[in-house]
Each structure stands twice: as C-alpha cells, then as structure tokens.
Scaffold this motif. Structure first.
Motif, short mmCIF file in Angstrom:
data_model
loop_
_atom_site.label_atom_id
_atom_site.label_comp_id
_atom_site.label_asym_id
_atom_site.label_seq_id
_atom_site.Cartn_x
_atom_site.Cartn_y
_atom_site.Cartn_z
N MET A 1 1.46 -1.19 -0.21
CA MET A 1 0.41 0.03 -0.13
C MET A 1 0.89 1.27 0.43
N PHE A 2 0.46 2.22 -0.88
CA PHE A 2 0.92 3.56 -0.67
C PHE A 2 0.83 4.22 0.65
N GLN A 3 2.22 4.67 1.36
CA GLN A 3 2.05 5.55 2.64
C GLN A 3 1.84 7.35 2.08
N LYS A 4 0.51 7.55 2.21
CA LYS A 4 0.81 9.16 1.22
C LYS A 4 0.15 10.09 2.08
N LEU A 5 0.15 11.54 2.85
CA LEU A 5 -0.73 12.40 3.01
C LEU A 5 -0.50 13.28 1.78
N LEU A 6 -2.18 14.07 1.78
CA LEU A 6 -2.38 15.15 0.86
C LEU A 6 -2.93 16.05 1.33
N PHE A 7 -2.10 17.85 1.84
CA PHE A 7 -3.00 18.27 2.95
C PHE A 7 -3.33 19.45 1.80
N GLN A 28 -8.31 -0.94 -5.89
CA GLN A 28 -8.43 0.37 -5.88
C GLN A 28 -7.38 1.05 -5.11
N PRO A 29 -6.56 2.02 -4.63
CA PRO A 29 -6.56 2.84 -3.69
C PRO A 29 -6.86 3.37 -3.37
N GLN A 30 -7.43 3.87 -1.57
CA GLN A 30 -7.85 3.90 -0.32
C GLN A 30 -7.69 5.26 -0.24
N TRP A 31 -8.74 6.30 0.25
CA TRP A 31 -8.28 7.29 1.08
C TRP A 31 -9.05 6.93 2.63
N GLY A 32 -8.26 7.05 3.85
CA GLY A 32 -9.13 7.12 4.71
C GLY A 32 -9.63 9.23 4.68
N ILE A 33 -11.27 9.21 4.99
CA ILE A 33 -11.41 10.23 4.97
C ILE A 33 -11.74 10.31 6.37
N ARG A 78 -3.88 7.11 11.84
CA ARG A 78 -3.21 5.23 12.28
C ARG A 78 -3.15 4.83 10.64
N GLY A 79 -4.15 4.65 10.32
CA GLY A 79 -4.37 3.88 9.79
C GLY A 79 -3.83 4.09 7.80
N THR A 80 -2.90 5.29 7.77
CA THR A 80 -2.57 5.73 6.79
C THR A 80 -0.73 6.05 7.35
N GLU A 81 -1.13 5.78 8.66
CA GLU A 81 0.56 5.91 8.89
C GLU A 81 0.81 3.98 8.81
N GLN A 82 0.24 3.64 9.11
CA GLN A 82 0.51 1.83 9.10
C GLN A 82 -0.28 1.32 7.85
N GLY A 83 -0.86 1.82 6.34
CA GLY A 83 -0.78 1.88 5.38
C GLY A 83 -1.93 0.77 5.68
N ASP A 84 -3.25 0.72 5.81
CA ASP A 84 -4.42 0.76 6.05
C ASP A 84 -4.44 1.17 4.97
N PHE A 85 -4.51 2.90 4.72
CA PHE A 85 -5.44 3.53 3.74
C PHE A 85 -4.16 4.46 2.59
N PHE A 87 -4.12 6.89 1.06
CA PHE A 87 -4.31 8.90 0.75
C PHE A 87 -4.93 8.92 2.66
N THR A 88 -4.51 9.89 2.77
CA THR A 88 -5.51 10.64 3.32
C THR A 88 -5.40 11.98 3.28
#
Length: 183
Positions: A1-7, A28-33, A78-85, A87-88
């Motif tokens: 999984m990609f570990q990304k953060l979008l501001f 498909q990529p998943q966004w943690g909203i 946490r999910g973005t940091e751990q790769g569950d998502f 992007f966020t």
C-alpha cells in the motif's frame, strides 16, 4: 500500500461513499477520510463532506479510480501511517504523522479562537485562567495548548463546542476557519 498524505482544503458537491466498516483490501487505492464535519460525515446512509466530494474530482483529474472510506480521525491518521489507507486528506503536521510522505500543500487552514463578547478575549494571553474547549488530537492540543495556562476542555466534535459556548459553559473554543465557515 502507498503511504501518502495530502493536505488540501476545498469545497465540492455531495457524493456517496463507504464507511470504514465496509473497507476491505481492494485493488483500488483507498482514501481514509476524516469523520469530522465539514470534511466528512454520515447523514443516514449517505456519506457527505468536502473531502468525500474531493476524491472523485482527484480521480477524474488523474484518470484514476479510488475509494473514499469514512473513518474516525484517529483511525484515518493511524490507518494511513500503518498502510491501511493509501491516502488521506488532512493538515500537514509531521509531529502527528511522521511516517507518511506528503504529496502536496493546497489551501491553508487558520486556527481561530472564538469567544463571546462578554469574555473580553482579544489575544492568546487573555486565555489565562479561562475555560477553553478544543478538539482532541489536533494541531492546537499538540502545539499550542502546552504553552498556555488555561482550563482546557477536550471535546469530540465542533458542534458540541459551539453549543457549550452558547450555553455559557465556555469562555472560548478553538476551531479552524473551514469548520467555522461551515457553521
């Protein structure tokens, strides 16, 4: 999984999405909203919000397909940091999220301290000894609160802070400009 953060902070139109309980490993990529009004929230069976609306616009621009998953703020982070998502969408804070790669800064949130006229709060030093509500696990609580001498009240949602202030249970509350404008 990609570990990304979008501001990013933008305004768009309501669409449907899944919530985190429906999230599964997808091709498909998943966004943690963030489940935080006005960024993302549930109204009955419909998921709405600025960030929920943004995901299809990003997909359209990039010619991609992804899923927007509504999640409580700590779980999205946490999910973005751990790769569950993959992007966020949130504000940039490397102290809060240091295990991600930031893609872009688009937009800017400003922190506001809202008070009733009767509290006579004009500057940060006026908060000394005052009862001030703030959203937990956010920029204010991590970076500004430790420098102040006030009675801090951590609350789970912005609407609670507004109601507490209107009922005279607070001298002030902390909110960002995007959330304040939504009210």
């Amino acid at each position: 999984m990609f570990q990304k953060l979008l501001f990013i902070v933008v305004l768009a139109l309501p669409l449907f999405s899944r919530d985190v309980s429906a999230a599964s490993k997808s091709s498909q990529p998943q966004w943690g909203i963030l489940d935080w009004f006005p960024f993302g929230w549930r109204e009955g069976k419909q998921v709405k919000g600025m960030f929920i609306d943004l995901v299809p616009l990003i997909d359209q621009t990039l010619g991609s397909k992804s899923d927007a998953i509504l999640a409580p703020v700590p779980r999205a982070i946490r999910g973005t940091e751990q790769g569950d998502f993959d992007f966020t969408i949130t504000y940039r804070d490397t102290a809060m999220m240091n295990k991600v790669e930031y893609l872009a800064d688009i937009g800017c949130l400003k922190t506001a301290i809202i008070s009733l006229k009767t509290s006579h709060i004009q500057k940060l030093s006026d908060l000394t000894g005052k009862r001030v509500a703030y959203p937990g696990v956010g920029y204010f609580s991590a970076n500004i609160l430790p420098t102040l001498s006030l009675e801090g009240v951590e609350v789970p949602r912005s609407d609670i802070m507004v109601n507490m202030a209107l009922r005279g249970r607070l001298d002030a509350f902390v909110i960002n400009d995007a959330v304040w404008a939504a009210y």
